[in-house]
Each structure stands twice: as C-alpha cells, then as structure tokens.
Scaffold this motif. Structure first.
Motif, PDB file in Angstrom:
ATOM      1  N   GLY A  10       0.840  -1.197   0.000  1.00 25.91           N
ATOM      2  CA  GLY A  10       0.000   0.000   0.000  1.00 25.91           C
ATOM      3  C   GLY A  10       0.874   1.245   0.000  1.00 25.91           C
ATOM      4  O   GLY A  10       1.716   1.435   0.874  1.00 25.91           O
ATOM      5  N   GLU A  46      -0.721  -6.499  -7.533  1.00 30.01           N
ATOM      6  CA  GLU A  46      -1.497  -7.022  -6.398  1.00 30.01           C
ATOM      7  C   GLU A  46      -0.558  -7.853  -5.533  1.00 30.01           C
ATOM      8  O   GLU A  46       0.134  -8.733  -6.033  1.00 30.01           O
ATOM      9  CB  GLU A  46      -2.625  -7.904  -6.957  1.00 30.01           C
ATOM     10  N   CYS A  47      -0.534  -7.564  -4.263  1.00 29.54           N
ATOM     11  CA  CYS A  47       0.378  -8.275  -3.367  1.00 29.54           C
ATOM     12  C   CYS A  47      -0.415  -9.307  -2.563  1.00 29.54           C
ATOM     13  O   CYS A  47      -1.490  -8.998  -2.047  1.00 29.54           O
ATOM     14  CB  CYS A  47       1.033  -7.271  -2.429  1.00 29.54           C
ATOM     15  N   GLY A  95      -2.798   6.479  -2.891  1.00 30.83           N
ATOM     16  CA  GLY A  95      -3.952   5.698  -2.426  1.00 30.83           C
ATOM     17  C   GLY A  95      -5.279   6.259  -2.888  1.00 30.83           C
ATOM     18  O   GLY A  95      -5.458   6.586  -4.066  1.00 30.83           O
ATOM     19  N   HIS A  96      -6.193   6.424  -1.935  1.00 28.66           N
ATOM     20  CA  HIS A  96      -7.577   6.773  -2.275  1.00 28.66           C
ATOM     21  C   HIS A  96      -7.695   8.124  -2.959  1.00 28.66           C
ATOM     22  O   HIS A  96      -8.675   8.390  -3.658  1.00 28.66           O
ATOM     23  CB  HIS A  96      -8.465   6.742  -1.023  1.00 28.66           C
ATOM     24  N   ARG A 143      -2.406  -1.032   4.248  1.00 34.56           N
ATOM     25  CA  ARG A 143      -3.758  -0.926   3.667  1.00 34.56           C
ATOM     26  C   ARG A 143      -4.785  -1.398   4.689  1.00 34.56           C
ATOM     27  O   ARG A 143      -5.941  -1.619   4.341  1.00 34.56           O
ATOM     28  CB  ARG A 143      -3.875  -1.697   2.349  1.00 34.56           C
ATOM     29  N   ASP A 180       1.715  -1.458  -4.854  1.00 33.94           N
ATOM     30  CA  ASP A 180       0.335  -0.944  -4.811  1.00 33.94           C
ATOM     31  C   ASP A 180      -0.392  -1.357  -6.079  1.00 33.94           C
ATOM     32  O   ASP A 180       0.187  -1.347  -7.160  1.00 33.94           O
ATOM     33  CB  ASP A 180       0.311   0.586  -4.676  1.00 33.94           C
ATOM     34  N   ARG A 181      -1.661  -1.694  -5.926  1.00 33.34           N
ATOM     35  CA  ARG A 181      -2.410  -2.071  -7.118  1.00 33.34           C
ATOM     36  C   ARG A 181      -2.794  -0.840  -7.939  1.00 33.34           C
ATOM     37  O   ARG A 181      -3.210  -0.968  -9.087  1.00 33.34           O
ATOM     38  CB  ARG A 181      -3.641  -2.907  -6.782  1.00 33.34           C
ATOM     39  N   ARG A 182      -2.671   0.331  -7.371  1.00 35.09           N
ATOM     40  CA  ARG A 182      -2.882   1.543  -8.173  1.00 35.09           C
ATOM     41  C   ARG A 182      -1.594   1.853  -8.942  1.00 35.09           C
ATOM     42  O   ARG A 182      -0.527   1.356  -8.605  1.00 35.09           O
ATOM     43  CB  ARG A 182      -3.263   2.719  -7.284  1.00 35.09           C
ATOM     44  N   HIS A 202      -9.485  17.214   4.887  1.00 34.07           N
ATOM     45  CA  HIS A 202     -10.372  17.714   5.945  1.00 34.07           C
ATOM     46  C   HIS A 202      -9.602  18.577   6.933  1.00 34.07           C
ATOM     47  O   HIS A 202     -10.162  19.473   7.560  1.00 34.07           O
ATOM     48  CB  HIS A 202     -11.024  16.539   6.681  1.00 34.07           C
ATOM     49  N   GLY A 203      -8.319  18.299   7.071  1.00 29.90           N
ATOM     50  CA  GLY A 203      -7.465  19.086   7.959  1.00 29.90           C
ATOM     51  C   GLY A 203      -6.444  19.870   7.140  1.00 29.90           C
ATOM     52  O   GLY A 203      -6.438  19.804   5.904  1.00 29.90           O
ATOM     53  N   TYR A 248      -0.193  17.108   6.649  1.00 30.78           N
ATOM     54  CA  TYR A 248      -0.470  15.940   5.805  1.00 30.78           C
ATOM     55  C   TYR A 248       0.720  15.651   4.905  1.00 30.78           C
ATOM     56  O   TYR A 248       1.512  16.536   4.584  1.00 30.78           O
ATOM     57  CB  TYR A 248      -1.717  16.202   4.952  1.00 30.78           C
ATOM     58  N   ALA A 264      -1.462   7.282   1.882  1.00 33.04           N
ATOM     59  CA  ALA A 264      -0.920   8.244   2.850  1.00 33.04           C
ATOM     60  C   ALA A 264      -0.151   7.544   3.969  1.00 33.04           C
ATOM     61  O   ALA A 264       0.923   8.003   4.388  1.00 33.04           O
ATOM     62  CB  ALA A 264      -2.072   9.052   3.436  1.00 33.04           C
ATOM     63  N   ALA A 265      -0.693   6.411   4.437  1.00 32.48           N
ATOM     64  CA  ALA A 265      -0.062   5.721   5.562  1.00 32.48           C
ATOM     65  C   ALA A 265       1.276   5.108   5.140  1.00 32.48           C
ATOM     66  O   ALA A 265       2.308   5.305   5.804  1.00 32.48           O
ATOM     67  CB  ALA A 265      -1.007   4.655   6.109  1.00 32.48           C
ATOM     68  N   GLU A 296      -7.386   1.067   4.776  1.00 34.31           N
ATOM     69  CA  GLU A 296      -7.799   1.541   3.447  1.00 34.31           C
ATOM     70  C   GLU A 296      -9.272   1.942   3.490  1.00 34.31           C
ATOM     71  O   GLU A 296     -10.139   1.109   3.772  1.00 34.31           O
ATOM     72  CB  GLU A 296      -7.601   0.396   2.450  1.00 34.31           C
ATOM     73  N   PRO A 297      -9.584   3.224   3.235  1.00 32.72           N
ATOM     74  CA  PRO A 297     -10.980   3.631   3.367  1.00 32.72           C
ATOM     75  C   PRO A 297     -11.848   3.122   2.222  1.00 32.72           C
ATOM     76  O   PRO A 297     -11.361   2.884   1.128  1.00 32.72           O
ATOM     77  CB  PRO A 297     -10.905   5.163   3.348  1.00 32.72           C
TER      78      PRO A 297
HETATM   79  C1  FAD Z   1     -11.987  12.438   1.885  1.00 35.45           C
HETATM   80  C2  FAD Z   1     -10.914  12.147   2.888  1.00 35.45           C
HETATM   81  C3  FAD Z   1     -10.235  13.213   3.491  1.00 35.45           C
HETATM   82  C4  FAD Z   1      -9.237  12.960   4.429  1.00 35.45           C
HETATM   83  N1  FAD Z   1      -8.595  14.015   5.009  1.00 35.45           N
HETATM   84  C5  FAD Z   1      -7.621  13.782   5.914  1.00 35.45           C
HETATM   85  C6  FAD Z   1      -6.920  14.864   6.535  1.00 35.45           C
HETATM   86  O1  FAD Z   1      -7.191  16.026   6.283  1.00 35.45           O
HETATM   87  N2  FAD Z   1      -5.943  14.563   7.418  1.00 35.45           N
HETATM   88  C7  FAD Z   1      -5.627  13.266   7.734  1.00 35.45           C
HETATM   89  O2  FAD Z   1      -4.713  13.037   8.537  1.00 35.45           O
HETATM   90  N3  FAD Z   1      -6.263  12.232   7.159  1.00 35.45           N
HETATM   91  C8  FAD Z   1      -7.246  12.461   6.264  1.00 35.45           C
HETATM   92  N4  FAD Z   1      -7.898  11.407   5.680  1.00 35.45           N
HETATM   93  C9  FAD Z   1      -7.463  10.052   6.023  1.00 35.45           C
HETATM   94  C10 FAD Z   1      -6.228   9.667   5.207  1.00 35.45           C
HETATM   95  O3  FAD Z   1      -6.127  10.369   3.984  1.00 35.45           O
HETATM   96  C11 FAD Z   1      -6.252   8.246   4.799  1.00 35.45           C
HETATM   97  O4  FAD Z   1      -7.565   7.925   4.432  1.00 35.45           O
HETATM   98  C12 FAD Z   1      -5.886   7.274   5.833  1.00 35.45           C
HETATM   99  O5  FAD Z   1      -4.642   7.534   6.356  1.00 35.45           O
HETATM  100  C13 FAD Z   1      -5.852   5.906   5.173  1.00 35.45           C
HETATM  101  O6  FAD Z   1      -4.866   5.918   4.170  1.00 35.45           O
HETATM  102  P1  FAD Z   1      -4.214   4.603   3.753  1.00 35.45           P
HETATM  103  O7  FAD Z   1      -2.880   4.886   3.194  1.00 35.45           O
HETATM  104  O8  FAD Z   1      -4.307   3.655   4.902  1.00 35.45           O
HETATM  105  O9  FAD Z   1      -5.241   4.047   2.666  1.00 35.45           O
HETATM  106  P2  FAD Z   1      -5.271   4.254   1.078  1.00 35.45           P
HETATM  107  O10 FAD Z   1      -5.096   5.640   0.679  1.00 35.45           O
HETATM  108  O11 FAD Z   1      -6.515   3.572   0.600  1.00 35.45           O
HETATM  109  O12 FAD Z   1      -4.003   3.416   0.596  1.00 35.45           O
HETATM  110  C14 FAD Z   1      -3.961   2.002   0.658  1.00 35.45           C
HETATM  111  C15 FAD Z   1      -3.377   1.512  -0.655  1.00 35.45           C
HETATM  112  O13 FAD Z   1      -3.198   0.094  -0.544  1.00 35.45           O
HETATM  113  C16 FAD Z   1      -3.383  -0.456  -1.823  1.00 35.45           C
HETATM  114  N5  FAD Z   1      -3.658  -1.885  -1.647  1.00 35.45           N
HETATM  115  C17 FAD Z   1      -4.624  -2.448  -0.875  1.00 35.45           C
HETATM  116  N6  FAD Z   1      -4.527  -3.788  -0.927  1.00 35.45           N
HETATM  117  C18 FAD Z   1      -3.499  -4.066  -1.748  1.00 35.45           C
HETATM  118  C19 FAD Z   1      -2.907  -5.287  -2.218  1.00 35.45           C
HETATM  119  N7  FAD Z   1      -3.344  -6.484  -1.840  1.00 35.45           N
HETATM  120  N8  FAD Z   1      -1.865  -5.204  -3.066  1.00 35.45           N
HETATM  121  C20 FAD Z   1      -1.394  -4.005  -3.454  1.00 35.45           C
HETATM  122  N9  FAD Z   1      -1.904  -2.834  -3.056  1.00 35.45           N
HETATM  123  C21 FAD Z   1      -2.933  -2.869  -2.208  1.00 35.45           C
HETATM  124  C22 FAD Z   1      -4.549   0.341  -2.406  1.00 35.45           C
HETATM  125  O14 FAD Z   1      -4.520   0.297  -3.815  1.00 35.45           O
HETATM  126  C23 FAD Z   1      -4.277   1.744  -1.854  1.00 35.45           C
HETATM  127  O15 FAD Z   1      -3.618   2.560  -2.809  1.00 35.45           O
HETATM  128  C24 FAD Z   1      -8.906  11.621   4.759  1.00 35.45           C
HETATM  129  C25 FAD Z   1      -9.592  10.554   4.153  1.00 35.45           C
HETATM  130  C26 FAD Z   1     -10.593  10.807   3.239  1.00 35.45           C
HETATM  131  C27 FAD Z   1     -11.312   9.621   2.604  1.00 35.45           C
END
Ligand code: FAD
Length: 473
Positions: free
Chosen positions: A12, A116-117, A43-44, A148, A36-38, A55-56, A61, A15-16, A151-152
């Motif tokens: 993944g 895809e992992c 990410g999202h 992930r 990442d599959r993207r 949002h913040g 960020y 952001a995380a 992952e939202p």
């Molecule tokens: C609209 C919105 C606004 C936000 N605003 C803020 C903010 O202002 N401040 C803040 O701190 N947070 C904010 N957040 C939260 C933050 O952006 C992230 O949503 C949160 O940290 C989750 O991110 P992530 O990296 O875990 O998930 P994602 O962004 O979904 O990343 C996970 C990645 O993993 C990949 N993946 C999943 N499974 C697999 C697999 N098997 N193989 C390969 N790739 C895979 C996906 O393709 C994806 O790209 C916001 C969220 C949203 C939805």
C-alpha cells in the motif's frame, strides 16, 4: 516467476505507507519495496471526488520530509483564517514527487505499481502485475508492513448498499460535477463527511437549500476546524485539548461528559435538537456549520433500503421521490473500522491510528519507532493501536488511549525530540508560543487535568465495554 529481496515489504502506497516509509528511510538505512495495485502513490486520493479537499490542514499531511503546499494562512474564501487544505490533484502530484525525488532517488526504495500483493499462509509474499500477469516473490529480511489495513471505502469504488430500480437517477458523488441539466432537486444519501462535502459544494455553487433533501440516518458529533490548526495557531489547538481534558476530568457521568464537551466547543453538531450517535473525526468551520444548518429538509428514517422512481424506502418508512430528482450516493463509510491489533507483531507492522484522528502522523511515528527501537513490547507501548472512532461513545476510549500515549512520548527524550522536528506533528510549534497568554493558560489547564481525565475516561470506558450498556455501538 522472478524473485527479489528486501528489508521491508510495504503493501500500500497511500498516505499511511508513504509517511511510514519516509520516516523509516530517514532514520535508518533500510531497503524497502513498496507495492500498490494503483498505478501511482497517493492511495484513495487517486479516485477522489473532484471537489474534495483534505479535511485538515495540508501543513499536517503528507510525509515528514517535504511540505505540502504553503504554510500561509488563507485570507479569503471559505477557509479564511485557517491553513490551506490541499485538493486531491495537489495531493497526488505531491506523492509522485515524494516518490520520484526522494524515495526512489535514495536508491533504497523500489516501487511496483499496478501490482497485487498476496501473502500465503506459509509466510511467502509475492506480487503480480495487473498488466502482464507476471509474479515476483519477495524474500523479506525484516518486516511486512500492512499499509492498507485502514484503506478507506470511498465513493468511486463503493457499491450502494441498497437496490435501485431502472429510471432512478442515482449517481456517485464523483459525478455531481457532470450534471447536464438542472434536476428537480438533490437528495443526498448519507450522514458522513462525504455528504457534508456534497451539501457544501452544492450550496457554494448556488443551489438553494430548499432544493436539497438530506437523508441523514445518524447525526454525528463534529470537530471545530478552529481547534485543529497547527503552527502559528497552535495556542488555540492546545486550548482545545485543555478544554476537553478538563471536561473529561470533571464529568460526573457519560452524559455529563458530552454536555461539557459541547459546552466548551470541543464537539459540535448540526442540529442542536438531535442527539448525535456517531463520531468519526469529521471537521467543519463555523461558516460551514451555518450553511449546513440552512438545509432544513432532513430525513431521519434510517438507512435507504430501496430506490424506486417514485419512492425511497428506508429502514423506518418511505418518502416520495420523482424521476427528475438526482439521488447522490454518499453512503461509502470512508474510514475503515477494522479492529485494533498490535502495531508491531511477528515480522509484521500494521499501520493504524495512534494519536486520535491523525493516521498520517501515526504512520510516520511508527516508521521512526521501527527504525530506532528493537523490542516489540516497547514499540507497542509507544505506538498503541487506537482504532478509528465510529459511535459517539468511541470518543472516550480513543481519547483515553491517545492521551496515555502523549504521556509516554513526553517522558521519552528521543521521541520528544523527534516530535519537535516532525512537520506532521500538530503541536511541533508548541515551544515557539510558550509566552503566548492563551498558550500559558491552556498548558496550565492541560497539565492540571490530563491525569484525572485519563482516570475518568478509563472508568467510562469500562462502563461502555460492559455488556448491553452501549446502544450506540
Ligand atoms: C476524503 C478524505 C479526506 C481525508 N482528510 C484527511 C486529513 O485532512 N488529514 C488526515 O490526517 N487524514 C485524512 N484522511 C485520512 C487519510 O487520507 C487516509 O484515508 C488514511 O490515512 C488511510 O490511508 P491509507 O494509506 O491507509 O489508505 P489508502 O489511501 O486507501 O491506501 C492504501 C493503498 O493500498 C493499496 N492496496 C490495498 N490492498 C493491496 C494489495 N493487496 N496489493 C497491493 N496494493 C494494495 C490500495 O490500492 C491503496 O492505494 C482523509 C480521508 C478521506 C477519505
């Protein structure tokens, strides 16, 4: 099938994952493979609806080693008085730059997009290209990082949880900008931040509040953006923390706690006559709150179960609709409500929220701790998993875990020093404002209340964990 080796396999690149890897490779000389599959990092945000913003503040960020946008307070527009909030396009471009100019350029990070992992039960890891089908095995010397886990679920990839008959105009929120002709009205389906964004955008675009009908199955407690600002506005942020700690320390019971939190401005609601049952860290400003309150046609009959051209069936009844009405699906849950699990365990790191509502800062902290500490028990002590809140009562354990972690960090010289250098840390500028009168009184209130607040929140947590005591869960 080819094979590669690395210290860390990070699944993944959202952001995380990006915040973790940036902090990790800054603090040690590890080799990292990101999958990442993207097609690119971010990410999202790659599939976000066109008018969404952070949002913040952008100032909090991204990754620690690179600023996102400018740290100059907005003077005009709906965000006036606050630090800027980046658009999805800005965020995606930022992450591409971080990847290209920092992580890949370091020679220690490799990125495999469109892949895809999977990990099997024997602990073997491989990723498969979604374009060529070619698989690559990965031998991991240190840890697999699940970036992930949180992952939202987002509107673009979400399937509506209700049936829709032909002839109904139902669109994902992403398609609001594609309206070709003006409808008889807009029905917003969902009570979360996406629905709030959709309503605010329509109002900003000149749609009258009377043309908006809002199906809000549950009302939410919201956070006031004024208390979420870093850098030069950090005295107000600390004042907010001190106020909610004081509220917690002095609360007689759980109802009294929420009364106090609202009275001191630390939780706000759109409709003062309706008791919120959810809390998901959504943030609004005063001006946004006033605009949301202008929408008076709010339907509170539970979730939509069926959409027909002339009727909307909901869990608690039905209401009329018509073919000219645009129904906007904002029912994707957003934040993933996965159960908390240890961040560090058995060759694995699972990135989760630690400080309340700050997943990105939490991921960076986890990267730094992974790079600089050895023992998993100690790592988990300073990085306690803190699951995302959902019900209103979740404010209690989430705040309690986060505040206990704050005490652990403050007692740790190395972590305190890292926190001061971390741009993702909302209170990194605190020491620059120690002479500010608002900061002085807030710090005094905070120090007087933090330990009694934790003790009180512990008691309330035990109460709500007792069987059958929490109807909102
Ligand atoms: C609209 C919105 C606004 C936000 N605003 C803020 C903010 O202002 N401040 C803040 O701190 N947070 C904010 N957040 C939260 C933050 O952006 C992230 O949503 C949160 O940290 C989750 O991110 P992530 O990296 O875990 O998930 P994602 O962004 O979904 O990343 C996970 C990645 O993993 C990949 N993946 C999943 N499974 C697999 C697999 N098997 N193989 C390969 N790739 C895979 C996906 O393709 C994806 O790209 C916001 C969220 C949203 C939805």
């Amino acid at each position: 099938m080819g094979g590669i080796e690395t210290d860390y396999l990070v699944v993944g690149a959202g952001a995380a994952g990006m915040a973790f890897v940036d902090a990790l490779v800054t603090a040690c000389d590890a080799d990292v493979v990101m999958v990442d599959r993207r097609h690119r990092p971010g990410g999202h945000w790659n599939d976000a609806y066109p008018f969404v913003r952070l949002h913040g503040p952008s100032a909090l960020y991204g990754v620690n080693s690179r600023s996102l946008g400018s740290d100059t307070i907005d003077q005009n527009g709906p965000n006036a008085g606050y630090y800027p909030r980046a658009t999805a396009a800005e965020i995606c471009s930022y992450y591409q730059q971080v990847l290209d100019e920092q992580l890949l350029a370091s020679g220690r990070v490799r990125f495999f997009g469109m892949s895809e992992c999977v990990s099997d039960t024997r602990g073997e890891h491989r990723f498969t290209s979604l374009l060529t089908g070619e698989s690559t095995t990965v031998r991991v010397r240190q840890r697999v990082v699940d970036a992930r886990y949180l992952e939202p679920s987002i509107p673009a990839t979400h399937v509506p949880p209700f049936d829709t008959e032909p002839g109904v105009q139902l669109i994902p929120v992403n398609d609001l900008v594609k309206q070709g002709r003006s409808p008889s009205g807009f029905t917003i389906i969902g009570g979360g931040k996406t629905a709030i964004d959709a309503c605010l955008w329509l109002l900003e675009e000149g749609v009258p509040p009377t043309a908006i009908r809002w199906i809000r199955p549950r009302d939410a407690w919201l956070l006031d953006r004024a208390y979420q600002q870093p850098l030069a506005l950090v005295p107000r942020l600390i004042e907010g923390v001190s106020l909610y700690l004081e509220a917690a320390a002095q609360a007689d019971d759980i109802s009294d706690l929420f009364r106090r939190l609202e009275a001191c401005g630390q939780l706000i609601r759109i409709d003062p006559s309706v008791q919120p049952t959810t809390y998901r860290c959504a943030t609004v400003s005063d001006a946004e709150l006033a605009r949301l309150r202008s929408i008076e046609n709010v339907i509170r009959l539970g979730r939509v179960t069926h959409l027909a051209p002339d009727r909307i069936q909901l869990a608690g009844g039905s209401i009329p609709t018509d073919r000219g009405q645009v129904h906007v699906d904002c029912s994707a849950p957003g934040l993933r409500l996965a159960p908390g699990r240890p961040v560090f365990a058995d060759g694995q790191v699972t990135l989760q929220q630690i400080r309340a509502c700050q997943p990105v800062f939490s991921a960076a902290l986890t990267g730094y701790v992974e790079a600089t500490r050895r023992d998993d028990t100690e790592k988990n002590r300073v990085c306690p998993a803190n699951r995302y809140p959902d019900s209103a009562l979740d404010w209690i354990p989430v705040t309690c875990t986060a505040q206990r972690a704050e005490l652990a960090w403050a007692a740790d010289r190395d972590l305190s020093s890292w926190m001061q250098r971390s741009r993702l840390n909302a209170i990194s500028s605190l020491r620059d404002y120690l002479d500010d009168p608002q900061m002085k009184s807030a710090l005094a209130r905070m120090l007087a209340n933090i330990e009694p607040a934790i003790a009180r929140l512990d008691t309330f947590t035990a109460e709500i964990m007792a069987p059958a005591s929490d109807p909102a869960r």
